[in-house]
Design a protein around this motif. Structure first.
Motif, mmCIF file in Angstrom:
data_model
loop_
_atom_site.group_PDB
_atom_site.id
_atom_site.type_symbol
_atom_site.label_atom_id
_atom_site.label_comp_id
_atom_site.label_asym_id
_atom_site.label_seq_id
_atom_site.Cartn_x
_atom_site.Cartn_y
_atom_site.Cartn_z
ATOM 1 N N ILE A 64 0.833 -0.941 -0.022
ATOM 2 C CA ILE A 64 0.022 -0.023 0.166
ATOM 3 C C ILE A 64 0.629 1.584 0.208
ATOM 4 N N GLU A 65 2.180 0.627 -0.061
ATOM 5 C CA GLU A 65 3.063 2.235 0.013
ATOM 6 C C GLU A 65 3.055 3.287 -1.489
ATOM 7 N N ASP A 66 3.188 4.416 -1.547
ATOM 8 C CA ASP A 66 2.769 5.736 -3.031
ATOM 9 C C ASP A 66 3.972 4.953 -3.341
ATOM 10 N N ASN A 67 4.943 4.360 -2.716
ATOM 11 C CA ASN A 67 6.358 4.235 -3.816
ATOM 12 C C ASN A 67 6.494 3.921 -4.032
ATOM 13 N N GLY A 68 6.979 2.639 -5.130
ATOM 14 C CA GLY A 68 6.775 1.295 -5.181
ATOM 15 C C GLY A 68 8.074 0.342 -4.729
ATOM 16 N N ASN A 69 9.059 1.510 -5.029
ATOM 17 C CA ASN A 69 10.774 1.446 -5.056
ATOM 18 C C ASN A 69 11.478 1.695 -3.364
ATOM 19 N N ASN A 70 10.039 1.079 -2.506
ATOM 20 C CA ASN A 70 11.022 1.910 -2.003
ATOM 21 C C ASN A 70 11.933 0.562 -0.739
ATOM 22 N N ARG A 71 13.078 1.134 -0.900
ATOM 23 C CA ARG A 71 14.302 0.096 -0.359
ATOM 24 C C ARG A 71 14.560 0.370 1.421
ATOM 25 N N THR A 72 15.098 -0.611 1.788
ATOM 26 C CA THR A 72 16.361 -0.357 3.105
ATOM 27 C C THR A 72 17.231 -0.974 2.883
ATOM 28 N N ARG A 73 18.536 -0.052 2.635
ATOM 29 C CA ARG A 73 19.893 -0.681 3.256
ATOM 30 C C ARG A 73 20.145 -1.190 4.969
ATOM 31 N N PHE A 74 20.877 -2.355 4.675
ATOM 32 C CA PHE A 74 21.514 -2.884 6.568
ATOM 33 C C PHE A 74 22.251 -2.541 6.272
ATOM 34 N N PHE A 75 23.579 -2.738 7.339
ATOM 35 C CA PHE A 75 24.510 -3.582 7.872
ATOM 36 C C PHE A 75 24.902 -4.299 8.814
ATOM 37 N N ILE A 76 25.569 -5.400 8.111
ATOM 38 C CA ILE A 76 25.434 -6.739 9.118
ATOM 39 C C ILE A 76 27.131 -6.063 9.942
ATOM 40 N N LEU A 77 27.095 -6.089 10.795
ATOM 41 C CA LEU A 77 28.022 -5.256 11.913
ATOM 42 C C LEU A 77 28.654 -6.629 11.991
ATOM 43 N N ALA A 78 29.975 -6.722 12.338
ATOM 44 C CA ALA A 78 31.129 -7.721 12.953
ATOM 45 C C ALA A 78 32.002 -7.319 13.954
ATOM 46 N N LYS A 79 32.583 -7.695 15.105
ATOM 47 C CA LYS A 79 34.311 -7.301 15.628
ATOM 48 C C LYS A 79 35.129 -7.944 14.745
ATOM 49 N N ASP A 80 36.468 -6.657 14.468
ATOM 50 C CA ASP A 80 37.538 -7.063 13.980
ATOM 51 C C ASP A 80 37.532 -7.807 12.764
ATOM 52 N N PHE A 81 36.082 -7.589 12.042
ATOM 53 C CA PHE A 81 36.300 -8.393 10.761
ATOM 54 C C PHE A 81 36.997 -8.034 8.961
ATOM 55 N N VAL A 82 37.154 -8.674 8.893
ATOM 56 C CA VAL A 82 37.709 -8.288 7.453
ATOM 57 C C VAL A 82 37.810 -8.928 6.307
ATOM 58 N N ASN A 83 37.119 -8.658 5.530
ATOM 59 C CA ASN A 83 36.608 -9.691 4.399
ATOM 60 C C ASN A 83 37.293 -9.488 2.632
ATOM 61 N N GLN A 84 37.704 -10.840 2.056
ATOM 62 C CA GLN A 84 38.907 -10.824 1.390
ATOM 63 C C GLN A 84 37.536 -9.688 0.566
ATOM 64 N N PRO A 85 38.537 -9.626 -0.955
ATOM 65 C CA PRO A 85 38.392 -9.142 -2.140
ATOM 66 C C PRO A 85 37.461 -9.628 -2.966
ATOM 67 N N SER A 86 36.417 -9.166 -3.906
ATOM 68 C CA SER A 86 35.589 -9.161 -4.748
ATOM 69 C C SER A 86 36.032 -8.945 -5.957
#
Ligand SMILES: O=C(O)C(=O)C[C@]1(C(=O)O)C=C[C@@H](O)C=C1
Length: 357
Positions: free
Chosen positions: A249-271
């Motif tokens: 029922i939202e007026d704008n069908g493109n409504n999106r929320t961005r979330f972060f996943i937090l972690a302690k001392d976290f380093v990803n490998q590059p993609s």
């Protein structure tokens, strides 16, 4: 073929699936042992993304790409739990959009902690009570969540991943039709985003709009009051067994929320497709050219900045600001390293993670 015969085929395939899944988990178990020996992290978003991309590209149907993703997210969640059970904290209450976001990434199998504030999610991750925390960072209609930005500045946790989910609102009620609804419960932002729908269906009856702190709470209240309705997510309605009268029922069908996943001392490998988030506490921003010069360094090194938000130093007498910045690239990329080295005293790196469309 009879139903029995078809079911026999299905049973035999299920047996094969089970054998294959368990064989997969035996290898996962070996990965877990290797990671324990080398003290590396279990959750590897960039590896999960690469697996998903590969299996989706090989898929010939009839399973849809979305169905494959949902199945694999559960497989990954089960795999991570075999490697090491990990608890996930999220901004509640149960049935919130953040809960939906957390489940979409960590599956139904994981152990969840529902926390009442964004700050308490940061604290749970910071103190190790939860391995990961899920919190909103921005909505594409409403902008940034300043509380999250400020806590990223103040605490020592990293960003392990981002995810974006569509935000759809439903009108859920025990009432048979809109004319019977005398009260509508929801959050201020949801009322705002569904104004067109409310004007269309409730122009005559003008039900009272009651603001509550979450859309889940709205669903709970509406479930107890048959003359009322809630504007909430479908999962919140389901949680309180409240029928959905209208969806999206939202007026704008493109409504999106961005979330972060937090972690302690976290380093990803590059993609191949990373983003980096950082905080810049530049000195002398009251002097002409300081901020412009800093931004110029990114331009010169061909780094695409995707976001810059300024935030005040709390307690400062003057009007001084620090900056929340996002860019395309991995923190160890040569050009990104050049900027980091040059401004090493002013930059706080928060995370480099695979970009989520
Ligand atoms: O490849 C790894 O690093 C694993 O731990 C295995 C696996 C998987 O199930 O494929 C599980 C968890 C990680 O997030 C990524 C992939």
């Amino acid at each position: 073929m009879t139903l029995e015969e078809i079911r026999h085929e299905i049973d035999s395939l299920d047996n094969q699936l089970l054998t294959l899944l368990n064989r997969r988990m035996e290898w996962v178990h070996k990965v877990g042992e290797l990671k324990r020996a080398t003290k590396t992290v279990i959750y590897r978003p960039e590896r999960e993304k690469a697996i998903l991309d590969r299996v989706k590209s090989q898929n010939k149907g009839p399973l849809t790409a979305d169905a494959i993703e949902a199945i694999y997210l559960e497989i990954f969640a089960a795999a991570r739990n075999i490697e090491l059970p990990e608890r996930i904290a999220y901004l509640g209450p149960e049935g919130s959009f953040t809960h939906q976001a957390a489940e979409s990434r960590f599956g139904a199998m994981s152990e969840y902690m529902t926390l009442p504030t964004i700050k308490s999610v940061f604290e749970a991750v910071d103190t190790g009570r939860a391995k990961f925390g899920v919190i909103p960072i921005e909505n594409n209609q409403e902008g940034i969540v300043y509380e999250t930005v400020d806590l990223l500045n103040e605490t020592g946790v990293n960003i392990a991943a981002e995810l974006k989910i569509p935000v759809h609102f439903a009108l859920a009620t025990e009432a048979e039709n809109p004319s019977k609804i005398k009260r509508i419960y929801s959050k201020d932002i949801a009322f705002r985003q569904c104004r067109g729908f409310l004007n269309k269906y409730f122009e005559q009856t003008q039900p009272e709009e009651i603001q509550v702190e979450s859309t889940s709470k709205a669903a709970k209240l509406a479930a107890e009051d048959p003359e009322s309705a809630a504007i909430c997510s479908v999962i919140a309605a389901r949680l309180f067994s409240l029928p959905v009268l209208f969806d999206n029922i939202e007026d704008n069908g493109n409504n999106r929320t961005r979330f972060f996943i937090l972690a302690k001392d976290f380093v990803n490998q590059p993609s191949e497709n990373d983003k980096t988030t950082l905080i810049a506490r530049l000195p002398d921003t009251d002097k002409p050219g300081v901020l412009a010069g800093f931004l110029q360094d990114f331009k010169r090194l061909n780094i695409n900045l995707t976001k810059i938000e300024s935030r005040p130093y709390k307690g400062s007498e003057d009007f001084n600001f620090w900056f929340f910045i996002e860019l395309e690239g991995y923190f160890k990329d040569e050009n990104v390293q050049k900027v980091f080295k040059k401004h090493r005293n002013y930059i706080k790196w928060l995370g480099s993670y695979v970009k989520n469309a």
